[in-house]
Design a protein around this motif. Structure first.
Motif, PDB file in Angstrom:
ATOM      1  N   ALA A  90       0.819  -1.225  -0.045  1.00 19.68           N
ATOM      2  CA  ALA A  90      -0.161  -0.048   0.246  1.00 19.68           C
ATOM      3  C   ALA A  90       1.073   1.204  -0.097  1.00 19.68           C
ATOM      4  O   ALA A  90       0.292   2.203  -0.026  1.00 19.68           O
ATOM      5  N   ASP A 108     -14.063  -5.919   4.636  1.00 21.85           N
ATOM      6  CA  ASP A 108     -15.013  -5.317   3.350  1.00 21.85           C
ATOM      7  C   ASP A 108     -14.969  -3.940   3.261  1.00 21.85           C
ATOM      8  O   ASP A 108     -15.672  -3.023   2.477  1.00 21.85           O
ATOM      9  N   GLU A 109     -14.496  -2.979   4.390  1.00 24.62           N
ATOM     10  CA  GLU A 109     -14.442  -1.688   4.270  1.00 24.62           C
ATOM     11  C   GLU A 109     -13.086  -1.192   3.830  1.00 24.62           C
ATOM     12  O   GLU A 109     -11.938  -1.302   3.988  1.00 24.62           O
ATOM     13  N   PRO A 110     -13.052  -0.596   2.478  1.00 24.84           N
ATOM     14  CA  PRO A 110     -11.901  -0.054   1.879  1.00 24.84           C
ATOM     15  C   PRO A 110     -11.148   0.857   2.815  1.00 24.84           C
ATOM     16  O   PRO A 110     -11.446   1.674   3.594  1.00 24.84           O
ATOM     17  N   GLY A 111      -9.783   0.622   2.794  1.00 27.12           N
ATOM     18  CA  GLY A 111      -8.740   1.450   3.474  1.00 27.12           C
ATOM     19  C   GLY A 111      -8.212   0.921   4.775  1.00 27.12           C
ATOM     20  O   GLY A 111      -7.448   1.411   5.263  1.00 27.12           O
ATOM     21  N   THR A 112      -8.880  -0.076   5.331  1.00 29.41           N
ATOM     22  CA  THR A 112      -8.924  -0.619   6.587  1.00 29.41           C
ATOM     23  C   THR A 112      -7.451  -1.726   6.377  1.00 29.41           C
ATOM     24  O   THR A 112      -7.085  -2.145   5.346  1.00 29.41           O
ATOM     25  N   TYR A 113      -6.950  -1.770   7.493  1.00 31.91           N
ATOM     26  CA  TYR A 113      -5.695  -2.734   7.541  1.00 31.91           C
ATOM     27  C   TYR A 113      -6.227  -4.294   7.032  1.00 31.91           C
ATOM     28  O   TYR A 113      -5.553  -4.764   6.141  1.00 31.91           O
ATOM     29  N   ALA A 115      -8.551  -4.740   4.864  1.00 29.95           N
ATOM     30  CA  ALA A 115      -8.796  -4.687   3.347  1.00 29.95           C
ATOM     31  C   ALA A 115      -7.659  -4.948   2.766  1.00 29.95           C
ATOM     32  O   ALA A 115      -7.258  -5.302   1.608  1.00 29.95           O
ATOM     33  N   LEU A 116      -6.696  -3.990   2.985  1.00 31.15           N
ATOM     34  CA  LEU A 116      -5.411  -3.914   2.458  1.00 31.15           C
ATOM     35  C   LEU A 116      -4.322  -5.015   2.599  1.00 31.15           C
ATOM     36  O   LEU A 116      -3.758  -5.769   1.459  1.00 31.15           O
ATOM     37  N   HIS A 118      -6.080  -8.169   2.717  1.00 31.25           N
ATOM     38  CA  HIS A 118      -6.573  -9.037   1.746  1.00 31.25           C
ATOM     39  C   HIS A 118      -6.207  -8.711   0.424  1.00 31.25           C
ATOM     40  O   HIS A 118      -6.331  -9.443  -0.436  1.00 31.25           O
ATOM     41  N   GLU A 119      -6.026  -7.277   0.078  1.00 31.57           N
ATOM     42  CA  GLU A 119      -5.722  -6.940  -1.521  1.00 31.57           C
ATOM     43  C   GLU A 119      -4.264  -7.359  -1.841  1.00 31.57           C
ATOM     44  O   GLU A 119      -4.267  -7.903  -2.993  1.00 31.57           O
TER      45      GLU A 119
END
Length: 386
Positions: A90, A108-113, A115-116, A118-119
């Motif tokens: 990131a 499922d919330e963009p920008g969270t730890y 979520a990052l 998981h990306e």
């Protein structure tokens, strides 16, 4: 021996669960317990494979695996490494990464730890999947005294006489996976090649120093252990003084160091997916690290227990079952680049292979025992004849 090997794991479990209850309440207590059980069930095959490597290391390095190795597994792979991974992928500085991790938030919330992290899963899955795939292929392409799935393992061993076949097949699979499953083909390709390269590098260096038989930094401690056991001879990098069901040539020094690194990378390959999957249960990084860390301690204790009891020598198909489970895990990781595979399925497949291999070993031992008994009776009857 059980309490001596698992004593620290049991003590840490009790302390961790008590701390989770008082700091986070009954919910934190339950989550830590669930994550611990999940880690053990998913990584049981890891313990069996670890035991085959740890048995080649002398007692000093085996103790290091249980001490320093646990610290690396708990704090390094389950806490620090995910933070570094999020920061790199990131492009965040360490302070921002720690802040995001402490804030929590849903996957499922963009920008969270979560979520990052998981990306970053496709990169992690490609690295870990290819590392485990080459390990699996190296095993099944090698000619062995015992074969479990004989109808399949013997033909594969014949094909495996072609040099570097496992690497060639792994690269071909990586290309297919990247082209068909990955959104970012380049990232998955690079991560997969790194996984293959790390396996080849660490495994080759371990074998190089093991075959070279150079002196190790812990030579003096090895010599003391040999003298205490009544073993004499030239000081070297190998310890041939072991006896019993698991008697093998044990290494020290540089050879043991690279085997130690190999075990840590292997553990990392197993733990990546579990760390990401744990966010479906909790978004608290400390709760996740605690639960998975306690599970990792049991895996290490189980590894040492298997080595000291000589279990792999007694149940000869366990190693085969563990490697087939690793092959299945490699496939699951690669499929997970695009599709989500529940941790329960991963755990059940691993346990299924181990259980089947164990039962096959029991049947083989009983068959061999019956044959030996019949042979002894035949010899006795012949000796009794006038």
């Amino acid at each position: 021996m059980f309490l001596k090997t698992f004593g620290w794991s049991l003590a840490v479990t009790v302390a961790t669960l008590i701390a989770a209850f008082f700091l986070g309440g009954p919910s934190a207590f339950l989550i830590v317990a669930i994550l611990c059980v999940l880690e053990i069930s998913v990584s049981f095959d890891n313990a069996v494979v670890n035991a085959t490597v740890l048995g080649r290391m002398n007692p000093w390095w085996q103790r290091l695996f249980l001490t320093v190795g646990v610290l690396i597994a708990v704090f390094g792979m389950r806490l620090v490494f995910p933070l570094l991974l999020v920061g790199i992928t990131a492009q965040l500085n360490p302070v921002d990464v720690v802040r995001l991790a402490l804030e929590g938030g849903s996957v499922d919330e963009p920008g969270t730890y979560a979520a990052l992290l998981h990306e970053a899963h496709p990169s992690i899955a490609a690295f870990g999947g290819m590392f485990l795939l080459v390990l699996f292929l190296d095993f099944i392409f090698e000619t062995r005294e015992h074969t479990w799935l004989t109808w399949l393992e013997k033909p594969l061993a014949k094909i495996g006489k072609l040099d570097q076949l496992s690497v060639v097949i792994s690269l071909a699979i990586l290309v297919v996976v990247a082209e068909t499953l990955a959104k970012d083909v380049g990232t998955v390709m690079v991560s997969g090649v790194l996984g293959i390269g790390v396996y080849i590098l660490v495994n080759s260096l371990g074998e190089l120093f093991e075959n070279a038989g150079g002196l190790g930094d812990d030579e003096e401690e090895d010599e003391d252990e040999k003298k205490n056991a009544g073993i004499h001879g030239d000081a070297g990098d190998v310890d041939k003084g072991r006896s019993g069901p698991n008697a093998v040539v044990q290494v020290a020094g540089k050879a043991a160091f690279f085997l130690f690194l190999y075990l840590e990378v292997l553990d990392a390959s197993f733990s990546f997916d579990g760390v990401i999957g744990a966010f479906a249960i909790s978004q608290n990084i400390f709760v996740i690290a605690a639960g998975l860390g306690v599970g990792a301690m049991y895996i290490r204790s189980l590894t040492v227990y298997l080595v000291r009891k000589g279990t792999l020598s007694e149940y000869v198909f366990l190693e085969h079952g563990a490697h087939w489970a690793i092959g299945a895990l490699a496939a699951i990781l690669l499929v997970g680049i695009k599709y989500e595979v529940p941790e329960v399925i991963t755990g059940l497949i691993g346990v299924g292979f181990i259980l089947a291999a164990f039962l096959s070993s029991v049947v083989l031992n009983r068959r061999n025992g019956a044959a030996e008994s019949a042979g002894e009776q035949a010899e006795e009857s012949l000796a009794a004849r006038p």
